[in-house]
Scaffold this motif. Structure first.
Motif, mmCIF file in Angstrom:
data_model
loop_
_atom_site.group_PDB
_atom_site.id
_atom_site.type_symbol
_atom_site.label_atom_id
_atom_site.label_comp_id
_atom_site.label_asym_id
_atom_site.label_seq_id
_atom_site.Cartn_x
_atom_site.Cartn_y
_atom_site.Cartn_z
ATOM 1 N N GLN A 1 -22.535 19.027 -31.252
ATOM 2 C CA GLN A 1 -21.687 20.012 -30.604
ATOM 3 C C GLN A 1 -22.160 21.420 -30.907
ATOM 4 O O GLN A 1 -22.139 22.306 -30.042
ATOM 5 C CB GLN A 1 -20.229 19.838 -31.047
ATOM 6 C CG GLN A 1 -19.261 20.781 -30.325
ATOM 7 C CD GLN A 1 -19.331 20.654 -28.810
ATOM 8 O OE1 GLN A 1 -19.317 19.549 -28.282
ATOM 9 N NE2 GLN A 1 -19.427 21.784 -28.114
ATOM 10 N N ASN B 1 -14.200 22.309 -38.656
ATOM 11 C CA ASN B 1 -15.285 21.328 -38.703
ATOM 12 C C ASN B 1 -16.217 21.720 -39.840
ATOM 13 O O ASN B 1 -17.010 22.649 -39.720
ATOM 14 C CB ASN B 1 -16.030 21.300 -37.361
ATOM 15 C CG ASN B 1 -17.050 20.183 -37.284
ATOM 16 O OD1 ASN B 1 -17.822 19.965 -38.217
ATOM 17 N ND2 ASN B 1 -17.062 19.478 -36.156
ATOM 18 N N VAL C 1 -18.122 28.872 -34.377
ATOM 19 C CA VAL C 1 -17.977 27.461 -34.735
ATOM 20 C C VAL C 1 -16.521 27.143 -35.033
ATOM 21 O O VAL C 1 -15.716 28.038 -35.329
ATOM 22 C CB VAL C 1 -18.860 27.094 -35.947
ATOM 23 C CG1 VAL C 1 -20.325 27.343 -35.643
ATOM 24 C CG2 VAL C 1 -18.430 27.877 -37.184
ATOM 25 N N ASP C 2 -16.215 25.880 -34.952
ATOM 26 C CA ASP C 2 -14.871 25.392 -35.270
ATOM 27 C C ASP C 2 -14.673 25.463 -36.779
ATOM 28 O O ASP C 2 -15.335 24.749 -37.539
ATOM 29 C CB ASP C 2 -14.730 23.957 -34.765
ATOM 30 C CG ASP C 2 -13.358 23.366 -35.047
ATOM 31 O OD1 ASP C 2 -12.515 24.065 -35.646
ATOM 32 O OD2 ASP C 2 -13.145 22.188 -34.680
ATOM 33 N N GLN D 1 -20.136 21.665 -39.037
ATOM 34 C CA GLN D 1 -20.580 22.781 -38.204
ATOM 35 C C GLN D 1 -20.582 24.082 -38.991
ATOM 36 O O GLN D 1 -21.536 24.863 -38.928
ATOM 37 C CB GLN D 1 -19.675 22.918 -36.982
ATOM 38 C CG GLN D 1 -19.934 21.914 -35.892
ATOM 39 C CD GLN D 1 -19.185 22.280 -34.614
ATOM 40 O OE1 GLN D 1 -18.883 23.451 -34.365
ATOM 41 N NE2 GLN D 1 -18.878 21.272 -33.816
ATOM 42 N N SER D 2 -19.481 24.324 -39.724
ATOM 43 C CA SER D 2 -19.369 25.565 -40.483
ATOM 44 C C SER D 2 -20.485 25.691 -41.515
ATOM 45 O O SER D 2 -21.093 26.757 -41.671
ATOM 46 C CB SER D 2 -18.007 25.640 -41.173
ATOM 47 O OG SER D 2 -16.961 25.651 -40.230
ATOM 48 N N THR E 1 -23.423 24.295 -28.319
ATOM 49 C CA THR E 1 -22.913 25.673 -28.330
ATOM 50 C C THR E 1 -24.064 26.669 -28.354
ATOM 51 O O THR E 1 -24.062 27.672 -27.619
ATOM 52 C CB THR E 1 -22.000 25.890 -29.543
ATOM 53 O OG1 THR E 1 -20.888 24.985 -29.470
ATOM 54 C CG2 THR E 1 -21.492 27.319 -29.599
#
Length: 372
Positions: free
Chosen positions: A95, A64, A60-61, A67-68, A99
């Motif tokens: 997103q 972000n 993950v980014d 997301q995290s 993924t």
């Protein structure tokens, strides 16, 4: 689930169970095909292997926060023993879902390619193919469609049907790239024949015996292209960057996707389930909340007949057994290192144990019950 709760009921014997299981197939069943039938080829098709792969490959980014946080919650859920379906309920970020779907597709498509090539060379045979061939061949000319629903993404059934000349349709029509068109797909399963009627030769249309396959969570060969769902086999093992797969990820977020693409994925499956009155579940773990609504209505509320053939039982299956009047379970013995069979139906006092037969294995089940 113990036999005590059914005290006073008749004792289940091997002869009684086999007679009942054979009687079930006097009429055509609707087939639910689960991941267990893919795992019968290789255990890597199962959720444990996919879970390990997602843990390894999903990145993950770090910048972000959403997301995290969602991926951390997912990993924590998995580490606490939750299954993948439950753990991925934490994921709602589009997103991150993309993924996860891409990682899942890459993993499953690699396995699918490996075994499709081995099947085409005759080195591997899908264990359920004889079962399906016998069911299709036994269909009456007046009712020549075997309805099969699967949440599986892989194409093992399709490869096996091709190898054994079993006609099937997924509802898509066209050339190299196909679009959903059930009426045309159904007509493609028809043929004309010249028959004598009232002393005259007439041309009549007949239906070929075939499988109508509903891949309700998508498939390796389904993609979003120009805002429509297309089927393209040439892309399924190596998808181009400009398209995205139609593969509905586990977890509650799937429901919105199902609503968005319900016509493509579910409309004809809905109608077929409504019309069916007996169901067989092969390698199906009953961990899909959406499909559970169908199952509860048919097996519990309508008391339809059903058979579950699976390697391992679980609490969801045994809860369904307690609430269903006409449901059979054929599974493996629960003791470690035992490969024998357990059979249960709530109309009888206790489990039947057959220690020397693997009836939960679909090849053995087919030979013993269907004679294939």
């Amino acid at each position: 689930m113990t036999g005590n709760e059914n005290a006073g009921l008749p004792t289940l014997t091997e002869d009684i169970s086999k007679t009942a299981l054979r009687e079930f197939f006097r009429d055509k069943p609707f087939v639910f095909l689960g991941t267990g039938m893919s795992c019968a080829v290789d255990s890597r098709f199962g959720m444990p292997a996919l879970t390990s792969e997602l843990k390894r490959s999903v990145i993950v980014d770090a910048g972000n926060r959403q997301q995290s946080m969602q991926w951390s919650e997912t990993l924590e859920s998995l580490n606490c023993g939750d299954d993948l379906e439950t753990a991925l309920d934490h994921v709602t970020d589009p997103q991150l879902l993309h993924t996860i779907t891409s990682a899942t597709a890459d993993f499953i498509s690699g396995l699918d390619r490996e075994f499709a090539l081995r099947m085409s060379q005759g080195y591997v045979e899908w264990p359920a193919v004889v079962f399906f061939k016998l069911l299709v061949d036994s269909l009456p000319s007046s009712d020549s469609t075997l309805h099969v629903l699967t949440p599986n993404y892989d194409t093992l059934l399709e490869h096996s049907c091709d190898a054994h000349s079993i006609p099937y349709t997924t509802g898509f029509c066209g050339g190299l790239q196909r679009t959903i068109d059930w009426p045309t797909a159904i007509r493609s399963m028809q043929y004309t024949s010249r028959v004598m009627q009232r002393r005259r030769l007439r041309t009549v249309t007949k239906d070929r015996k075939h499988i109508r396959l509903y891949k309700v969570h998508g498939s390796l060969n389904l993609f979003f292209q120009n805002n429509i769902v297309v089927e393209n086999n040439s892309w399924m093992w190596n998808a181009p960057d400009f398209t995205s797969r139609v593969m509905i990820a586990p977890g509650l977020s799937k429901f919105q996707t199902l609503q968005n693409y319900r016509r493509e994925l579910l409309a004809y499956a809905d109608a077929a389930i409504d019309q069916a009155n007996r169901f067989i579940f092969l390698g199906y773990g009953f961990n899909d909340s959406h499909l559970e609504s169908y199952i509860n209505r048919k097996l519990i509320e309508n008391s339809c007949r059903g058979i579950i053939v699976t390697r391992d039982s679980n609490v969801r299956i045994e809860s369904l057994l307690r609430r269903s009047e006409n449901l059979w379970l054929v599974c493996k013995m629960s003791e470690p290192n035992q490969e024998g069979t357990r059979i249960f139906n709530k109309q009888y006092s206790d489990w039947l144990v057959i220690p020397d037969k693997r009836l939960w294995d679909i090849a053995t089940f087919t030979a013993e019950i269907l004679g294939g």
